[in-house]
Design a protein around this motif. Sequence first.
Motif, short mmCIF file in Angstrom:
data_model
loop_
_atom_site.label_atom_id
_atom_site.label_comp_id
_atom_site.label_asym_id
_atom_site.label_seq_id
_atom_site.Cartn_x
_atom_site.Cartn_y
_atom_site.Cartn_z
N LEU A 231 0.91 1.47 -10.77
CA LEU A 231 0.62 1.22 -10.05
C LEU A 231 1.08 -0.23 -9.87
CD1 LEU A 231 -2.77 2.85 -8.79
CD2 LEU A 231 -0.50 3.58 -7.57
N VAL A 232 -0.02 -1.13 -10.53
CA VAL A 232 0.35 -2.78 -10.17
C VAL A 232 2.05 -3.04 -10.51
CG1 VAL A 232 -0.03 -4.79 -11.68
CG2 VAL A 232 -1.75 -3.13 -10.98
N ARG A 233 2.46 -2.15 -11.54
CA ARG A 233 3.87 -2.70 -11.83
C ARG A 233 4.70 -2.67 -10.79
NH1 ARG A 233 2.69 -0.13 -16.54
NH2 ARG A 233 3.80 1.38 -16.23
N ARG A 234 4.62 -1.09 -9.46
CA ARG A 234 5.30 -0.85 -8.20
C ARG A 234 4.72 -1.43 -7.18
NH1 ARG A 234 6.79 2.57 -5.50
NH2 ARG A 234 6.74 3.35 -2.72
N ASN A 235 3.84 -2.28 -7.66
CA ASN A 235 3.57 -2.97 -6.37
C ASN A 235 3.98 -4.07 -6.36
OD1 ASN A 235 2.02 -0.93 -4.88
ND2 ASN A 235 -0.04 -1.94 -5.59
N ALA A 236 4.18 -5.18 -7.85
CA ALA A 236 4.86 -5.69 -8.44
C ALA A 236 6.75 -6.02 -7.45
CB ALA A 236 4.76 -6.18 -9.58
N ARG A 237 6.94 -4.64 -6.88
CA ARG A 237 8.44 -4.45 -6.91
C ARG A 237 8.09 -4.72 -5.29
NH1 ARG A 237 8.37 -1.29 -10.86
NH2 ARG A 237 8.22 0.51 -9.64
N GLN A 238 6.95 -4.94 -4.73
CA GLN A 238 6.75 -4.12 -3.00
C GLN A 238 6.67 -5.17 -2.42
OE1 GLN A 238 6.04 -0.35 -2.52
NE2 GLN A 238 4.98 -0.42 -3.29
N PRO A 239 6.62 -7.38 -2.50
CA PRO A 239 5.27 -7.48 -1.99
C PRO A 239 5.54 -6.69 -0.35
CG PRO A 239 7.56 -8.32 -2.99
CD PRO A 239 7.54 -6.81 -2.99
N GLU A 240 6.47 -6.54 0.68
CA GLU A 240 6.13 -6.23 1.39
C GLU A 240 4.92 -5.85 2.11
OE1 GLU A 240 9.02 -4.53 5.11
OE2 GLU A 240 9.40 -6.18 5.10
N ILE A 241 4.98 -3.97 1.23
CA ILE A 241 4.34 -2.90 1.54
C ILE A 241 2.82 -3.64 0.93
CG2 ILE A 241 3.44 -0.69 0.56
CD1 ILE A 241 6.16 -1.29 2.33
N VAL A 242 2.52 -4.00 0.00
CA VAL A 242 1.68 -4.94 -0.60
C VAL A 242 0.62 -5.48 0.49
CG1 VAL A 242 -0.21 -6.32 -2.50
CG2 VAL A 242 1.35 -4.72 -2.84
N ARG A 243 1.67 -6.23 1.18
CA ARG A 243 0.96 -7.51 2.37
C ARG A 243 0.54 -6.38 3.41
NH1 ARG A 243 5.19 -10.29 2.48
NH2 ARG A 243 4.99 -11.72 1.11
N LEU A 244 1.51 -5.81 3.28
CA LEU A 244 0.81 -4.55 4.87
C LEU A 244 -0.35 -4.50 4.65
CD1 LEU A 244 2.13 -2.77 7.17
CD2 LEU A 244 2.79 -0.85 5.52
N PHE A 245 -1.04 -3.11 3.18
CA PHE A 245 -1.98 -3.12 3.18
C PHE A 245 -3.20 -4.60 2.90
CE2 PHE A 245 0.45 0.77 2.72
CZ PHE A 245 -0.83 2.30 2.45
N ALA A 246 -2.89 -5.24 1.98
CA ALA A 246 -3.44 -6.09 2.76
C ALA A 246 -4.55 -6.51 3.68
CB ALA A 246 -3.36 -7.38 1.68
N VAL A 247 -3.00 -6.71 4.62
CA VAL A 247 -3.32 -6.74 6.40
C VAL A 247 -4.17 -6.10 6.89
CG1 VAL A 247 -2.26 -8.00 8.34
CG2 VAL A 247 -1.29 -8.62 6.45
#
Length: 200
Positions: free
Chosen positions: A103-119
């Motif tokens: 999961l962490v490796r996948r998230n590292a490749r998609q910062p925009e999606i991680v930012r979306l969920f964090a916001v």
Amino acid sequence: MTVIQPLRRSRPRLPAAERRRQIIDVTTRLIAERGFWGLSMQDVADGCGLTVPGLLHHVGSKDGLLLAVLDHRDEEDRRALEISLGGIPAAAVASPREICSALVRRNARQPEIVRLFAVLEAESLAPDHPAHDYFEERQRRTIETLAELLKGRAADPEGLALRIVALMDGLQIQWLRNPAEVDLVGAWEDAAAVLFAGAR
């Protein structure tokens, strides 16, 4: 005398599934930039070459649009995780640490999606936010699933599951703030070595 014709919105006809994907992609980008409260249906419509009524025809409402984005991302993440684990459903993998690392490796490749969920996760702490229940249920389900995978492997599976989620979320925030200095995957692996030390 020259007559100036009004600008017409270019609206190429796309198959319904393709149009829905376009709407989700545009909305994802805009929410990651502005948050849900800063999201304008007009901006989404403009980004897709639609009118607002045309957009509403596909998503029903602004709240419906948000939930469609979240459901789509969850399904994409589930599918990608399964692929990264060699086509095996995550629940069938022996090691919870392996699932978390994937999961962490996948998230590292998609910062925009991680930012979306964090916001959205931060915004949805307000009880009147349309994604409040979604994130509350998602958090509960994530911790329960991890705790179940850790049963028989850790003395306190629920406590360890909570710490894993807190660590992953916290590292992602640090990485989003300073991606040039924070290696998300490396930081996770270093911390996971300590976190999972007592787990079999």
